[in-house]
Design an enzyme around this catalytic site. Structure first.
Site, PDB file in Angstrom:
ATOM      1  N   LYS A   9       0.831  -1.197   0.000  1.00 14.51           N
ATOM      2  CA  LYS A   9       0.000   0.000   0.000  1.00 14.51           C
ATOM      3  C   LYS A   9       0.874   1.260   0.000  1.00 14.51           C
ATOM      4  O   LYS A   9       1.940   1.286   0.608  1.00 14.51           O
ATOM      5  CB  LYS A   9      -0.900  -0.019   1.240  1.00 14.51           C
ATOM      6  CG  LYS A   9      -1.747   1.232   1.466  1.00 14.51           C
ATOM      7  CD  LYS A   9      -2.493   1.128   2.784  1.00 14.51           C
ATOM      8  CE  LYS A   9      -3.224   2.414   3.085  1.00 14.51           C
ATOM      9  NZ  LYS A   9      -2.316   3.552   3.323  1.00 14.51           N
ATOM     10  N   LYS A  14       7.333   0.596   1.750  1.00 16.96           N
ATOM     11  CA  LYS A  14       7.964  -0.358   0.843  1.00 16.96           C
ATOM     12  C   LYS A  14       9.255   0.178   0.237  1.00 16.96           C
ATOM     13  O   LYS A  14      10.190  -0.589   0.004  1.00 16.96           O
ATOM     14  CB  LYS A  14       7.004  -0.815  -0.252  1.00 16.96           C
ATOM     15  CG  LYS A  14       6.613   0.266  -1.221  1.00 16.96           C
ATOM     16  CD  LYS A  14       5.502  -0.166  -2.146  1.00 16.96           C
ATOM     17  CE  LYS A  14       5.193   0.949  -3.142  1.00 16.96           C
ATOM     18  NZ  LYS A  14       4.992   2.277  -2.481  1.00 16.96           N
ATOM     19  N   LYS A  40       5.876   8.975  -7.630  1.00 15.33           N
ATOM     20  CA  LYS A  40       6.588   9.881  -6.726  1.00 15.33           C
ATOM     21  C   LYS A  40       8.089   9.881  -6.972  1.00 15.33           C
ATOM     22  O   LYS A  40       8.786  10.821  -6.589  1.00 15.33           O
ATOM     23  CB  LYS A  40       6.306   9.507  -5.260  1.00 15.33           C
ATOM     24  CG  LYS A  40       4.870   9.650  -4.831  1.00 15.33           C
ATOM     25  CD  LYS A  40       4.719   9.600  -3.336  1.00 15.33           C
ATOM     26  CE  LYS A  40       5.322   8.370  -2.693  1.00 15.33           C
ATOM     27  NZ  LYS A  40       4.701   7.101  -3.144  1.00 15.33           N
ATOM     28  N   ASP A 127      -1.538  -0.201  -4.332  1.00 19.02           N
ATOM     29  CA  ASP A 127      -2.941   0.064  -4.042  1.00 19.02           C
ATOM     30  C   ASP A 127      -3.840  -0.488  -5.147  1.00 19.02           C
ATOM     31  O   ASP A 127      -4.947  -0.955  -4.897  1.00 19.02           O
ATOM     32  CB  ASP A 127      -3.188   1.575  -3.904  1.00 19.02           C
ATOM     33  CG  ASP A 127      -2.532   2.132  -2.651  1.00 19.02           C
ATOM     34  OD1 ASP A 127      -3.220   2.264  -1.639  1.00 19.02           O
ATOM     35  OD2 ASP A 127      -1.327   2.409  -2.683  1.00 19.02           O
TER      36      ASP A 127
END
Length: 255
Positions: A9, A14, A40, A127
């Site tokens: 998620k 992670k 990102k 996600d």
């Protein structure tokens, strides 16, 4: 070559897990490539002294539609080759397509033939496991999946979605889930919840990472904890996980 995709998620840590695992493999003398597959583009920042790497999609949008490996990669701690896919201009386009475009480019540039890595790690947003985000497990780039989760409800919900997605590909000889990394958030009954999920899925908890100020302090300096505090208890957990995965790889090769 060991090829591992790390899913979880958004915000579950992670990238921290992946970068420390890359640093551990590198410290054990392995040639490593880490590919961040998140818009990102911050997966590799703590392997690069806190300096962000220009993602592939940004390089291509800048007018360089035929970049070289030198244009899109940088060597970080321990010789880890760092690459970030990036994504579309915010609000425009599909982030998953950025991953697909990057992977196509890396094939054209013969990344693996040139760098000859022992280990490749993909850090993937989990996600939504569809389109480009499923490419590492669906297109043969990764052989194993590690799922990062805490005991929080939404983290476990995402972990189950990832597990189900990988199971749906199981009969096609795609990647398989190797195990769960429990990245603790100190929520009530955390270990019980994570281990119950792992047991129900028939998975091992391959690493139990406690919430640690050492990780935060090292990241404030632009480092992984494996680089900044290699002898610490938290670093030893990443080394043990790296050694376990290397042992798996050796056994699979012999098999």
């Amino acid at each position: 070559m060991i090829k591992i995709a790390v899913y979880g998620k958004g915000g579950i840590g992670k990238s921290t897990m992946t970068a420390n695992l890359s640093a551990a493999f590198a410290s054990l003398g392995r040639r490593v490539i880490q590919i961040g597959c998140d818009p990102k583009a911050d997966s590799t920042i703590n392997l690069l002294g806190g300096k962000a790497l220009s993602p592939v999609m940004d390089v291509m949008r800048s007018g360089n539609d035929a970049p070289s490996l030198k244009d899109i990669s940088r060597v970080g701690f321990g010789g880890v080759v760092c690459i970030e896919t990036g994504g579309p201009t915010p609000g425009l386009g599909c982030a998953g397509r950025g991953i697909i475009a990057t992977f196509d480019l890396l094939e054209d540039l013969q990344l693996f033939e040139t760098c000859r890595p022992d280990v490749v790690l993909y850090d993937v947003l989990g996600d939504v496991v569809c389109g480009g985000f499923a490419a590492p497990i669906r297109e043969g780039y990764a052989e194993q999946v590690l799922i990062v989760t805490s005991g929080e409800k939404m983290a476990l919900y995402a972990a189950n979605n990832i597990y189900t997605a990988v199971k749906n590909f199981e009969d096609r000889s795609y990647a398989k889930v190797r195990g769960i990394i429990m990245n603790r958030r100190n929520v009530p009954d955390e270990e019980k919840r994570v281990r119950a999920f792992a047991e129900s899925a028939g998975l091992d908890v391959v690493a139990d990472i406690p919430r640690s100020d050492e990780i935060t302090e090292c990241e404030d300096e632009g480092k992984t904890v494996v680089e900044g505090a290699p002898g610490s208890g938290i670093s030893r957990k990443f080394f043990r996980l790296a050694e376990l995965l290397l042992k798996d790889g050796e056994q699979n090769h012999e098999g």
